[in-house]
Motif scaffolding. Sequence first.
Motif, PDB file in Angstrom:
ATOM      1  N   SER A  37       0.836  -1.194   0.000  1.00  0.00           N
ATOM      2  CA  SER A  37       0.000   0.000   0.000  1.00  0.00           C
ATOM      3  C   SER A  37       0.873   1.246   0.000  1.00  0.00           C
ATOM      4  N   ALA A  38       0.586   2.155  -0.924  1.00  0.00           N
ATOM      5  CA  ALA A  38       1.289   3.435  -1.002  1.00  0.00           C
ATOM      6  C   ALA A  38       0.402   4.511  -0.414  1.00  0.00           C
ATOM      7  N   SER A  39       1.015   5.523   0.203  1.00  0.00           N
ATOM      8  CA  SER A  39       0.227   6.521   0.914  1.00  0.00           C
ATOM      9  C   SER A  39       0.833   7.918   0.783  1.00  0.00           C
ATOM     10  N   LEU A  40      -0.021   8.905   1.007  1.00  0.00           N
ATOM     11  CA  LEU A  40       0.442  10.286   1.055  1.00  0.00           C
ATOM     12  C   LEU A  40       1.307  10.554   2.281  1.00  0.00           C
ATOM     13  N   ASP A  41       1.344   9.617   3.238  1.00  0.00           N
ATOM     14  CA  ASP A  41       2.213   9.793   4.408  1.00  0.00           C
ATOM     15  C   ASP A  41       3.671   9.440   4.117  1.00  0.00           C
ATOM     16  N   GLN A  42       3.984   9.256   2.818  1.00  0.00           N
ATOM     17  CA  GLN A  42       5.345   9.005   2.332  1.00  0.00           C
ATOM     18  C   GLN A  42       5.863   7.620   2.710  1.00  0.00           C
ATOM     19  N   SER A  43       4.965   6.693   2.937  1.00  0.00           N
ATOM     20  CA  SER A  43       5.405   5.333   3.270  1.00  0.00           C
ATOM     21  C   SER A  43       4.777   4.318   2.330  1.00  0.00           C
ATOM     22  N   LEU A  44       5.546   3.260   2.077  1.00  0.00           N
ATOM     23  CA  LEU A  44       5.084   2.089   1.340  1.00  0.00           C
ATOM     24  C   LEU A  44       5.144   0.922   2.309  1.00  0.00           C
ATOM     25  N   ARG A  45       4.004   0.312   2.565  1.00  0.00           N
ATOM     26  CA  ARG A  45       3.926  -0.762   3.554  1.00  0.00           C
ATOM     27  C   ARG A  45       3.492  -2.064   2.888  1.00  0.00           C
ATOM     28  N   VAL A  46       3.993  -3.174   3.436  1.00  0.00           N
ATOM     29  CA  VAL A  46       3.674  -4.497   2.897  1.00  0.00           C
ATOM     30  C   VAL A  46       3.028  -5.330   3.988  1.00  0.00           C
ATOM     31  N   TRP A  47       1.937  -5.995   3.599  1.00  0.00           N
ATOM     32  CA  TRP A  47       1.157  -6.804   4.527  1.00  0.00           C
ATOM     33  C   TRP A  47       1.047  -8.222   3.983  1.00  0.00           C
ATOM     34  N   ARG A  48       0.901  -9.181   4.886  1.00  0.00           N
ATOM     35  CA  ARG A  48       0.649 -10.570   4.490  1.00  0.00           C
ATOM     36  C   ARG A  48      -0.823 -10.889   4.705  1.00  0.00           C
ATOM     37  N   LEU A  49      -1.434 -11.466   3.697  1.00  0.00           N
ATOM     38  CA  LEU A  49      -2.837 -11.838   3.812  1.00  0.00           C
ATOM     39  C   LEU A  49      -3.059 -12.811   4.959  1.00  0.00           C
ATOM     40  N   ALA A  50      -2.103 -13.720   5.178  1.00  0.00           N
ATOM     41  CA  ALA A  50      -2.280 -14.750   6.213  1.00  0.00           C
ATOM     42  C   ALA A  50      -2.115 -14.216   7.625  1.00  0.00           C
ATOM     43  N   VAL A  98      -2.301 -10.039  12.438  1.00  0.00           N
ATOM     44  CA  VAL A  98      -1.885  -8.856  13.186  1.00  0.00           C
ATOM     45  C   VAL A  98      -2.166  -7.599  12.367  1.00  0.00           C
ATOM     46  N   ARG A  99      -2.248  -6.479  13.051  1.00  0.00           N
ATOM     47  CA  ARG A  99      -2.541  -5.212  12.400  1.00  0.00           C
ATOM     48  C   ARG A  99      -1.285  -4.523  11.864  1.00  0.00           C
ATOM     49  N   ARG A 100      -0.106  -5.015  12.231  1.00  0.00           N
ATOM     50  CA  ARG A 100       1.129  -4.364  11.814  1.00  0.00           C
ATOM     51  C   ARG A 100       1.598  -4.898  10.469  1.00  0.00           C
ATOM     52  N   CYS A 101       2.231  -4.026   9.690  1.00  0.00           N
ATOM     53  CA  CYS A 101       2.849  -4.473   8.448  1.00  0.00           C
ATOM     54  C   CYS A 101       4.180  -5.150   8.783  1.00  0.00           C
ATOM     55  N   PHE A 102       4.674  -6.001   7.896  1.00  0.00           N
ATOM     56  CA  PHE A 102       5.936  -6.678   8.178  1.00  0.00           C
ATOM     57  C   PHE A 102       7.109  -6.011   7.456  1.00  0.00           C
ATOM     58  N   HIS A 103       6.818  -5.033   6.585  1.00  0.00           N
ATOM     59  CA  HIS A 103       7.890  -4.329   5.889  1.00  0.00           C
ATOM     60  C   HIS A 103       7.411  -2.922   5.577  1.00  0.00           C
ATOM     61  N   ARG A 104       8.331  -1.953   5.731  1.00  0.00           N
ATOM     62  CA  ARG A 104       7.976  -0.557   5.483  1.00  0.00           C
ATOM     63  C   ARG A 104       9.134   0.164   4.808  1.00  0.00           C
ATOM     64  N   VAL A 105       8.787   0.996   3.835  1.00  0.00           N
ATOM     65  CA  VAL A 105       9.780   1.813   3.145  1.00  0.00           C
ATOM     66  C   VAL A 105       9.353   3.266   3.279  1.00  0.00           C
ATOM     67  N   GLU A 106      10.269   4.110   3.731  1.00  0.00           N
ATOM     68  CA  GLU A 106       9.985   5.538   3.862  1.00  0.00           C
ATOM     69  C   GLU A 106      10.530   6.285   2.659  1.00  0.00           C
ATOM     70  N   ALA A 107       9.736   7.207   2.113  1.00  0.00           N
ATOM     71  CA  ALA A 107      10.142   8.007   0.972  1.00  0.00           C
ATOM     72  C   ALA A 107      10.274   9.467   1.384  1.00  0.00           C
ATOM     73  N   SER A 108      10.795  10.273   0.481  1.00  0.00           N
ATOM     74  CA  SER A 108      10.985  11.700   0.759  1.00  0.00           C
ATOM     75  C   SER A 108       9.842  12.548   0.218  1.00  0.00           C
ATOM     76  N   ALA A 109       8.836  11.900  -0.363  1.00  0.00           N
ATOM     77  CA  ALA A 109       7.695  12.619  -0.929  1.00  0.00           C
ATOM     78  C   ALA A 109       6.468  11.724  -0.850  1.00  0.00           C
ATOM     79  N   PRO A 110       5.276  12.290  -0.940  1.00  0.00           N
ATOM     80  CA  PRO A 110       4.064  11.462  -0.948  1.00  0.00           C
ATOM     81  C   PRO A 110       4.091  10.455  -2.095  1.00  0.00           C
ATOM     82  N   LEU A 111       3.564   9.269  -1.839  1.00  0.00           N
ATOM     83  CA  LEU A 111       3.543   8.202  -2.841  1.00  0.00           C
ATOM     84  C   LEU A 111       2.181   8.143  -3.515  1.00  0.00           C
ATOM     85  N   THR A 112       2.195   7.901  -4.819  1.00  0.00           N
ATOM     86  CA  THR A 112       0.954   7.888  -5.599  1.00  0.00           C
ATOM     87  C   THR A 112       0.695   6.568  -6.312  1.00  0.00           C
ATOM     88  N   ALA A 113       1.689   5.671  -6.357  1.00  0.00           N
ATOM     89  CA  ALA A 113       1.509   4.399  -7.062  1.00  0.00           C
ATOM     90  C   ALA A 113       2.404   3.349  -6.440  1.00  0.00           C
TER      91      ALA A 113
END
Length: 272
Positions: free
Chosen positions: A199-212, A215-230
């Motif tokens: 999931s990409a967000s205007l909060d400048q983060s890209l997060r990865v979740w496992r369907l299985a 838990v509510r937490r993502c297992f991987h996160r990438v921080e960017a320097s600008a809002p993400l759109t795709a």
Amino acid sequence: LRAHLASPVLRPTAAMLLAAAPEQGVAHLLDEQGQVVRSFKDCRPGPRGLCTARAAVVSAEASRSFTHVWAGGKEQPQYRCQAPERLGPILATSDAAHVVGGAVSGKLYLWQLSTGRLLLAWNGHFRGVTALATVAADGYLVTAGEDAILHVWSFASLLSAAASDAAPPPRALRTWTAHTLSVTDVAVAECGPHSLIASASLDQSLRVWRLADGVRRCFHRVEASAPLTAAAIDPAHRALYAGTSEGRLLRSPLLHEPAAGAAAGGGGGGGG
């Protein structure tokens, strides 16, 4: 320009691109050389408001609450159906049986594609729906919204609710709330119950979740320097990709990638 990778059933032997120019009111199916193979008139979709469903093309109008369906190789829509409100993103299931639309109010709508009959409407988000995706062979529906929330819905529960007037409103199987601003895009890398959802967000983060994961937490996160759109995921689960509001493309590996120098050094040592 609105673009969408065309369903392989439209032309099984080649990769195709479906692109629309809303201001011109037309969409074109393009081959690998950029040549127009087929045109679809009266097509004015909004962002993520264009999709394919096997041999059909579906478009949600950007300025009105109409959804158009083209089929049978015709330039004019085969039929149109009207939603109670204007839609944003739309999505067709891989078997071309159903279409899901997300509205600016946060409601979600489920149609039967062959007839255009509205099967179900339910409250999915507190604000506008921004992205839709299916996962695990259409077993689940992923929705994202301006409320910074992602939901995962069981498609079986949605169809069950649609089949009975007495059924309670659908309840999300998963709800993820780690984002702090609007979620702008969702991408899926299929692997059954172990599928990855980015999931990409205007909060400048890209997060990865496992369907299985429950838990509510993502297992991987990438921080960017600008809002993400795709967002996009390598189908082999090797890397994440994201586009920023500044026009930049980011890549983040999901697997360990040894440095080129270390690999070269190891090879030299073995040769000696």
